[in-house]
Design a protein around this motif. Structure first.
Motif, mmCIF file in Angstrom:
data_model
loop_
_atom_site.group_PDB
_atom_site.id
_atom_site.type_symbol
_atom_site.label_atom_id
_atom_site.label_comp_id
_atom_site.label_asym_id
_atom_site.label_seq_id
_atom_site.Cartn_x
_atom_site.Cartn_y
_atom_site.Cartn_z
ATOM 1 N N SER A 3 21.592 40.125 -38.387
ATOM 2 C CA SER A 3 20.980 39.003 -39.088
ATOM 3 C C SER A 3 19.534 38.842 -38.664
ATOM 4 C CB SER A 3 21.757 37.717 -38.792
ATOM 5 O OG SER A 3 21.062 36.609 -39.329
ATOM 6 N N SER A 4 18.678 38.526 -39.631
ATOM 7 C CA SER A 4 17.256 38.298 -39.339
ATOM 8 C C SER A 4 16.911 36.825 -39.292
ATOM 9 C CB SER A 4 16.393 38.973 -40.404
ATOM 10 O OG SER A 4 16.710 38.444 -41.697
ATOM 11 N N ALA A 5 17.955 35.955 -39.355
ATOM 12 C CA ALA A 5 17.702 34.515 -39.320
ATOM 13 C C ALA A 5 17.090 34.129 -37.974
ATOM 14 C CB ALA A 5 19.006 33.748 -39.536
ATOM 15 N N PRO A 6 16.076 33.262 -37.975
ATOM 16 C CA PRO A 6 15.438 32.867 -36.726
ATOM 17 C C PRO A 6 16.398 32.090 -35.830
ATOM 18 C CG PRO A 6 14.697 31.469 -38.537
ATOM 19 C CD PRO A 6 15.505 32.576 -39.143
ATOM 20 N N VAL A 7 16.268 32.317 -34.542
ATOM 21 C CA VAL A 7 17.085 31.603 -33.573
ATOM 22 C C VAL A 7 16.434 30.266 -33.263
ATOM 23 C CG1 VAL A 7 18.051 31.650 -31.245
ATOM 24 C CG2 VAL A 7 17.924 33.769 -32.591
ATOM 25 N N THR A 8 17.198 29.185 -33.433
ATOM 26 C CA THR A 8 16.671 27.856 -33.137
ATOM 27 C C THR A 8 16.760 27.616 -31.641
ATOM 28 O OG1 THR A 8 17.397 27.030 -35.280
ATOM 29 C CG2 THR A 8 16.912 25.385 -33.567
ATOM 30 N N PRO A 9 15.635 27.365 -30.980
ATOM 31 C CA PRO A 9 15.698 27.129 -29.536
ATOM 32 C C PRO A 9 16.416 25.826 -29.236
ATOM 33 C CG PRO A 9 13.492 26.669 -30.371
ATOM 34 C CD PRO A 9 14.265 27.273 -31.501
ATOM 35 N N PRO A 10 17.099 25.737 -28.093
ATOM 36 C CA PRO A 10 17.787 24.488 -27.757
ATOM 37 C C PRO A 10 16.793 23.374 -27.495
ATOM 38 C CG PRO A 10 17.762 25.968 -25.875
ATOM 39 C CD PRO A 10 17.220 26.754 -27.036
ATOM 40 N N VAL A 11 17.250 22.145 -27.669
ATOM 41 C CA VAL A 11 16.452 20.981 -27.298
ATOM 42 C C VAL A 11 16.676 20.755 -25.807
ATOM 43 C CG1 VAL A 11 16.135 18.498 -27.604
ATOM 44 C CG2 VAL A 11 16.638 19.955 -29.587
ATOM 45 N N THR A 12 15.604 20.794 -25.039
ATOM 46 C CA THR A 12 15.713 20.620 -23.595
ATOM 47 C C THR A 12 15.508 19.146 -23.249
ATOM 48 O OG1 THR A 12 14.850 22.848 -23.222
ATOM 49 C CG2 THR A 12 14.849 21.338 -21.344
ATOM 50 N N VAL A 13 16.490 18.555 -22.624
ATOM 51 C CA VAL A 13 16.439 17.144 -22.257
ATOM 52 C C VAL A 13 16.138 17.072 -20.760
ATOM 53 C CG1 VAL A 13 17.602 14.912 -22.363
ATOM 54 C CG2 VAL A 13 18.195 16.704 -24.012
ATOM 55 N N VAL A 14 14.984 16.529 -20.432
ATOM 56 C CA VAL A 14 14.489 16.535 -19.055
ATOM 57 C C VAL A 14 14.559 15.134 -18.465
ATOM 58 C CG1 VAL A 14 12.502 16.998 -17.560
ATOM 59 C CG2 VAL A 14 12.944 18.457 -19.570
ATOM 60 N N GLY A 15 15.328 14.988 -17.400
ATOM 61 C CA GLY A 15 15.349 13.715 -16.695
ATOM 62 C C GLY A 15 14.108 13.572 -15.829
ATOM 63 N N ILE A 16 13.520 12.386 -15.852
ATOM 64 C CA ILE A 16 12.312 12.131 -15.066
ATOM 65 C C ILE A 16 12.432 10.769 -14.403
ATOM 66 C CG2 ILE A 16 11.024 11.115 -17.015
ATOM 67 C CD1 ILE A 16 8.519 12.570 -15.920
ATOM 68 N N GLY A 17 11.952 10.659 -13.189
ATOM 69 C CA GLY A 17 12.045 9.410 -12.456
ATOM 70 C C GLY A 17 10.724 8.682 -12.379
ATOM 71 N N ALA A 18 10.716 7.594 -11.630
ATOM 72 C CA ALA A 18 9.486 6.820 -11.468
ATOM 73 C C ALA A 18 8.418 7.604 -10.720
ATOM 74 C CB ALA A 18 9.788 5.518 -10.726
ATOM 75 N N ASP A 19 8.823 8.689 -10.014
ATOM 76 C CA ASP A 19 7.850 9.524 -9.308
ATOM 77 C C ASP A 19 7.161 10.518 -10.233
ATOM 78 O OD1 ASP A 19 10.224 10.837 -9.707
ATOM 79 O OD2 ASP A 19 10.441 11.568 -7.653
ATOM 80 N N GLY A 20 7.539 10.522 -11.507
ATOM 81 C CA GLY A 20 6.828 11.298 -12.517
ATOM 82 C C GLY A 20 6.836 12.794 -12.282
ATOM 83 N N TRP A 21 5.714 13.422 -12.610
ATOM 84 C CA TRP A 21 5.569 14.874 -12.547
ATOM 85 C C TRP A 21 5.844 15.419 -11.144
ATOM 86 C CZ3 TRP A 21 5.215 18.587 -16.106
ATOM 87 C CH2 TRP A 21 4.732 19.848 -15.732
ATOM 88 N N ASP A 22 5.391 14.710 -10.125
ATOM 89 C CA ASP A 22 5.544 15.195 -8.753
ATOM 90 C C ASP A 22 7.010 15.311 -8.350
ATOM 91 O OD1 ASP A 22 2.818 15.296 -8.510
ATOM 92 O OD2 ASP A 22 2.635 13.367 -7.480
ATOM 93 N N GLY A 23 7.879 14.506 -8.938
ATOM 94 C CA GLY A 23 9.282 14.525 -8.554
ATOM 95 C C GLY A 23 10.137 15.503 -9.325
ATOM 96 N N LEU A 24 9.566 16.200 -10.299
ATOM 97 C CA LEU A 24 10.345 17.118 -11.133
ATOM 98 C C LEU A 24 10.597 18.448 -10.441
ATOM 99 C CD1 LEU A 24 8.702 16.628 -14.660
ATOM 100 C CD2 LEU A 24 10.902 15.738 -13.854
ATOM 101 N N ALA A 25 11.778 18.992 -10.670
ATOM 102 C CA ALA A 25 12.067 20.353 -10.226
ATOM 103 C C ALA A 25 11.241 21.334 -11.044
ATOM 104 C CB ALA A 25 13.558 20.640 -10.391
ATOM 105 N N GLU A 26 11.022 22.526 -10.513
ATOM 106 C CA GLU A 26 10.182 23.501 -11.202
ATOM 107 C C GLU A 26 10.779 23.884 -12.560
ATOM 108 O OE1 GLU A 26 6.926 25.732 -12.064
ATOM 109 O OE2 GLU A 26 7.226 24.239 -10.484
ATOM 110 N N SER A 27 12.100 23.929 -12.674
ATOM 111 C CA SER A 27 12.705 24.272 -13.959
ATOM 112 C C SER A 27 12.359 23.242 -15.030
ATOM 113 C CB SER A 27 14.223 24.380 -13.814
ATOM 114 O OG SER A 27 14.769 23.164 -13.317
ATOM 115 N N SER A 28 12.283 21.981 -14.637
ATOM 116 C CA SER A 28 11.911 20.928 -15.584
ATOM 117 C C SER A 28 10.441 21.046 -15.973
ATOM 118 C CB SER A 28 12.184 19.552 -14.978
ATOM 119 O OG SER A 28 13.560 19.365 -14.765
#
Length: 418
Positions: A3-28
């Motif tokens: 099949s040549s149908a395009p693959v729809t990428p998953p929707v990534t749901v990222v949890g974030i805390g009050a510490d913002g960017w600094d508190g995120l894991a590298e995968s997030s």
């Protein structure tokens, strides 16, 4: 053939805390950097550094849930990330997205929840702490979690929530309870805000990002609720149309509520059967049908007072008012049994395996239940309760009106093929 149908990428749901960017894991961080569009609340989007996250930023529309299908249809084919507070699957947007888009379309990257942070700060065991969310919910929901000595964490809607919680505690007889407001949990501005008792709470609103920790203490004259069916009759506002405590307990045992099931309570009276059905589990659902508007309003008040404001109350006569209701798993008929077509309509609405329970105190309705018992089987019994009362200088028994109860599970083919 490939099949040549395009693959729809998953929707990534990222949890974030009050510490913002600094508190995120590298995968997030990697997921957010790669996103062509990032969807979230305005406060959450503001936590992302522009130099790191370059995708289009989209704030949630209001109301949120009805907009989800259309929004993600417009974003089809793009790499999308969604920001969520803390753990997306704990009272978060993750559940909504799983229900609307399908869990298979999601990739969820959780972050410690505010509950985890709060229990860590307080030294409370997470598994022994009740959690009630008042985000988008009626504050009366909290009433169902109030028991003397219990610890409860309340997820606040805004800065005004702590004062609303204190007011509800006073109204429900828990003014002696202690409150602590924990703000900006997990962030650089984290602090314990206002502290005090519900009885004398006069603290001004603080940070809107807060959680309220309760240590429940009942006032001396507070009527004790219970986890099992059969709440004291005095907890209900009533004009006399109330399934009394002991019969109610026996009836709920026969109804046998299970998580997620929907009950029709037909002839609601004071709403006690539907209310205690809902108190059995937070995922239980119920509709109370009552033709008298005064009683219907009373049912709504009773439901709020006993912590289940989610009870849906329909004002109208059955069986006509049943036509537009969602199909039930269980039906209870507490009044109006002899109304033409009522039993037939309730029986027809039940799916195979559904349960029906009917109570009556009149001979006419008892004769009707006896006939249905003959046709469909089940169990027919009589409930009799007597109370000890003074008789002169002695004590004797006063018999309440006996209740005839028919209960049955609907099979695919009844005794007479119905």
């Amino acid at each position: 053939m490939v099949s040549s149908a395009p693959v729809t990428p998953p929707v990534t749901v990222v949890g974030i805390g009050a510490d913002g960017w600094d508190g995120l894991a590298e995968s997030s961080r990697v997921a957010l950097r790669a996103a062509g569009a990032v969807v979230g609340g305005a406060r959450q989007l503001a936590l992302l550094p522009a130099a790191e996250v370059v995708g289009e930023r989209i704030a949630w529309p209001s109301p949120l849930r009805p907009a989800v299908p259309g929004l993600f249809a417009r974003l089809a084919g793009r790499r999308v990330a969604v920001l969520a507070s803390g753990d997306p699957m704990f009272y978060g947007i993750g559940r909504t997205l799983a229900e609307e888009l399908g869990a298979e379309r999601l990739r969820v990257l959780p972050h410690p929840s505010s509950v985890s942070h709060a229990c860590a700060r307080l030294g409370w065991a997470v598994e022994e702490t009740a959690v009630v969310s008042l985000v988008g919910r009626d504050p009366a929901t909290l009433a169902g979690a109030l028991f003397d000595g219990r610890r409860v964490l309340v997820l606040s809607a805004d800065a005004a929530t702590p004062a609303a919680v204190a007011a509800l505690l006073r109204e429900r007889g828990y003014g002696a309870s202690g409150l602590r407001v924990l703000e900006q949990l997990g962030g650089a501005q984290e602090r314990i805000g206002a502290v005090g008792s519900a009885a004398d709470w006069a603290q001004p609103p603080g940070d809107p990002l807060n959680l309220v920790a309760l240590e429940c203490r009942a006032d001396p004259d507070t009527v004790r609720p219970a986890l099992v069916p059969g709440l004291p009759d005095e907890l209900y506002e009533s004009d006399g149309q109330l399934t009394k405590r002991h019969v109610r307990a026996a009836t709920l045992a026969t109804l046998a509520p299970a998580p997620g099931e929907l009950l029709w309570d037909v002839g609601g009276g004071s709403g006690s059967i539907a209310i205690e059905w809902l108190r059995a589990h937070r995922s239980c659902q119920a509709v109370s049908v009552e033709r008298d508007p005064v009683r219907a309003a009373r049912i709504t008040r009773n439901a709020a007072a006993l912590g289940v404001p989610r009870l849906r109350v329909v004002t109208g006569a059955a069986p006509g008012s049943l036509a537009e209701l969602p199909a039930p798993d269980v039906v209870f008929i507490g009044g109006g049994l002899t109304a033409p077509g009522l039993l037939e309509a309730c029986w027809a609405a039940l799916p195979p395996g559904g349960r029906l329970v009917a109570n009556t105190v009149t001979l006419e309705s008892e004769a009707l239940l006896t006939e249905w018992y003959r046709r469909h089987g089940g169990e027919l019994l009589r409930l009799a309760v007597a109370h000890a009362v003074p008789v002169g200088g002695f004590t004797g028994w006063r018999q309440a009106m006996p209740v005839t109860q028919w209960s049955v599970v609907k099979t695919r083919v009844g005794r007479q093929g119905t």
